[in-house]
Motif scaffolding. Sequence first.
Motif, PDB file in Angstrom:
ATOM      1  N   ALA A 138      49.035  40.320  37.421  1.00 41.40           N
ATOM      2  CA  ALA A 138      48.389  40.456  38.728  1.00 41.40           C
ATOM      3  C   ALA A 138      47.394  41.605  38.737  1.00 41.40           C
ATOM      4  O   ALA A 138      46.273  41.481  39.239  1.00 41.40           O
ATOM      5  CB  ALA A 138      49.444  40.647  39.810  1.00 41.40           C
ATOM      6  N   LYS A 191      43.027  41.643  39.150  1.00 41.68           N
ATOM      7  CA  LYS A 191      42.331  42.484  40.128  1.00 41.68           C
ATOM      8  C   LYS A 191      41.385  43.463  39.436  1.00 41.68           C
ATOM      9  O   LYS A 191      40.295  43.756  39.943  1.00 41.68           O
ATOM     10  CB  LYS A 191      43.351  43.234  40.983  1.00 41.68           C
ATOM     11  CG  LYS A 191      44.169  42.311  41.891  1.00 41.68           C
ATOM     12  CD  LYS A 191      45.250  43.070  42.644  1.00 41.68           C
ATOM     13  CE  LYS A 191      46.089  42.123  43.497  1.00 41.68           C
ATOM     14  NZ  LYS A 191      47.192  42.817  44.191  1.00 41.68           N
ATOM     15  N   GLN A 247      48.609  48.683  45.600  1.00 35.96           N
ATOM     16  CA  GLN A 247      49.680  47.839  45.066  1.00 35.96           C
ATOM     17  C   GLN A 247      51.018  48.237  45.680  1.00 35.96           C
ATOM     18  O   GLN A 247      51.460  49.373  45.535  1.00 35.96           O
ATOM     19  CB  GLN A 247      49.758  47.989  43.541  1.00 35.96           C
ATOM     20  CG  GLN A 247      50.811  47.132  42.879  1.00 35.96           C
ATOM     21  CD  GLN A 247      50.294  45.746  42.561  1.00 35.96           C
ATOM     22  OE1 GLN A 247      49.229  45.371  42.987  1.00 35.96           O
ATOM     23  NE2 GLN A 247      51.059  44.995  41.814  1.00 35.96           N
ATOM     24  N   SER A 295      57.688  35.586  46.406  1.00 36.31           N
ATOM     25  CA  SER A 295      57.022  36.388  45.378  1.00 36.31           C
ATOM     26  C   SER A 295      56.687  35.539  44.155  1.00 36.31           C
ATOM     27  O   SER A 295      57.362  34.553  43.851  1.00 36.31           O
ATOM     28  CB  SER A 295      57.928  37.551  44.943  1.00 36.31           C
ATOM     29  OG  SER A 295      58.143  38.456  46.003  1.00 36.31           O
ATOM     30  N   GLU A 324      53.622  39.461  41.677  1.00 38.33           N
ATOM     31  CA  GLU A 324      52.857  39.662  42.900  1.00 38.33           C
ATOM     32  C   GLU A 324      53.734  39.341  44.096  1.00 38.33           C
ATOM     33  O   GLU A 324      54.476  38.358  44.096  1.00 38.33           O
ATOM     34  CB  GLU A 324      51.621  38.756  42.894  1.00 38.33           C
ATOM     35  CG  GLU A 324      50.651  38.998  44.023  1.00 38.33           C
ATOM     36  CD  GLU A 324      49.390  38.171  43.865  1.00 38.33           C
ATOM     37  OE1 GLU A 324      48.788  37.807  44.904  1.00 38.33           O
ATOM     38  OE2 GLU A 324      48.999  37.882  42.726  1.00 38.33           O
TER      39      GLU A 324
END
Length: 347
Positions: A126, A130, A155, A165, A344
Motif C-alpha cells: 500500500a 502511494k 498512514q 481491511s 490497507e
Amino acid sequence: MILQVYNGNIHPDEWLRQFITFCFLEKITDDTDRFNLAKMMIDSIIHIPEGVTSLEDLISALKMEVSFSVFKNTNKRKLQVLKYKGENVGGDSSKFIETFRKLCRDAEINDLNEQKKYFSETLPYALKNKFLDKIDDIKSMDDIILVFNDLLIKQPISINIKNGSIIALKHVATGKYLSTIENLRYETGSGSQVVFLGGEELDRSSLWIIKFDKVFASTDTFINFQQRFGKFDKFLGMRYYYNYDDKYYYKSPSEHTEVSCNVMEKNDNDNDWRFDFSDLNNRGYLKPNDIITLSIKNEVLKDRYEYLRGHDYRVTIGGEIYYEVICHDKVIGTYDNWCIELIEEPS
C-alpha cells in the motif's frame, strides 16, 4: 576515540573522515605523520601499490582494491533485501531511513532514479503504491525522505485489524503468500479458481479483503476472505458436490480437500473461517502480524474442522507450476501457520 583499522568493511571516504577526526583530536597536523599513521592503520590483507605517497593517493588506491568492489556489491545486496516495518510491528522509521541512506552511500548508488527504485522496493504494497504516485515530484534524496515521512503521517497505525481491511496471509514455513489469480482454474476436482502459495514478494494476487460482522475479530468470529483483484465476487473456501443425498468435497491434485476461490452466493461452498492464535496466551482481537491457524467447518462431518495448509506439493496448470494449498483434519503443524499482514485499512 579509537582509530579503526581499514580492512575493507567500511567505505574508504567514511574511514578517511574518521581518520581526519582522530588526527584533529590528537592534534596530529603534519601531513607526513598523518600519511604514515594512515598506512599503519591499513590491514595487511589490503594491497597498497608502490608509489602511494599521500592520503589522497591512498584513498584512491583503496577504492581500486578488490575488497572495495566486494564491499559495494555486498551493500547493494543488503539494499535489495531491505524492507520497511512500521512502529506498530516493532520497526523504527528513523533507523530505517538511516540504514537506507548508508547503504546507498556504501554501495555508491548516487543516481536519483536508482535511489527511488530501490526505496520503492523497500515499502509494503500500500505504501509503495502511494509513494509511486508521487515519484515524479521527487528531485533529491531529501525529497524521498520527505515524501515518505508525509505518507507515514497520513498512514493510520492500527492495533487491531478492522472489518473490510485489505490483508495478506504469509505462509510462515515458506515465506510465500496465499494467492489466487482470476480465471486460473484447477484441471481436476471442481475446476474452480486455484488458490496457491505464490511468491515471497507481495503482489496483487496475494491481496484479500477480510470481512466479518463486527468491527474487530476475535477467535469466535466467522470471517471471509474476498479476492481483492478481479471481479470481487469470489471468496476463499471449500467446494462440495452432491451425489444423491450425500455431500462430497472436491479433492485437490494431491487427494486432499481442495481449497478454491468461488462465488459466495452459491449454496455449494463453505466460506466461513475461524482463526486461532499460535500463541495460546493470545486471546485478544486479531492484530497485524499475528501468527494464526485458519479452520473451516466440514459440513459433511459436522463435528470436524479442517485446517488451511500450504505444503511443497507442486501442481502443473496450463504448463506452469504452483505450490498447492489444501485443507486437512490431521495434526496441526508448522505448515498450518499463517502470518496476517495489514496492507490497507478501510476508508
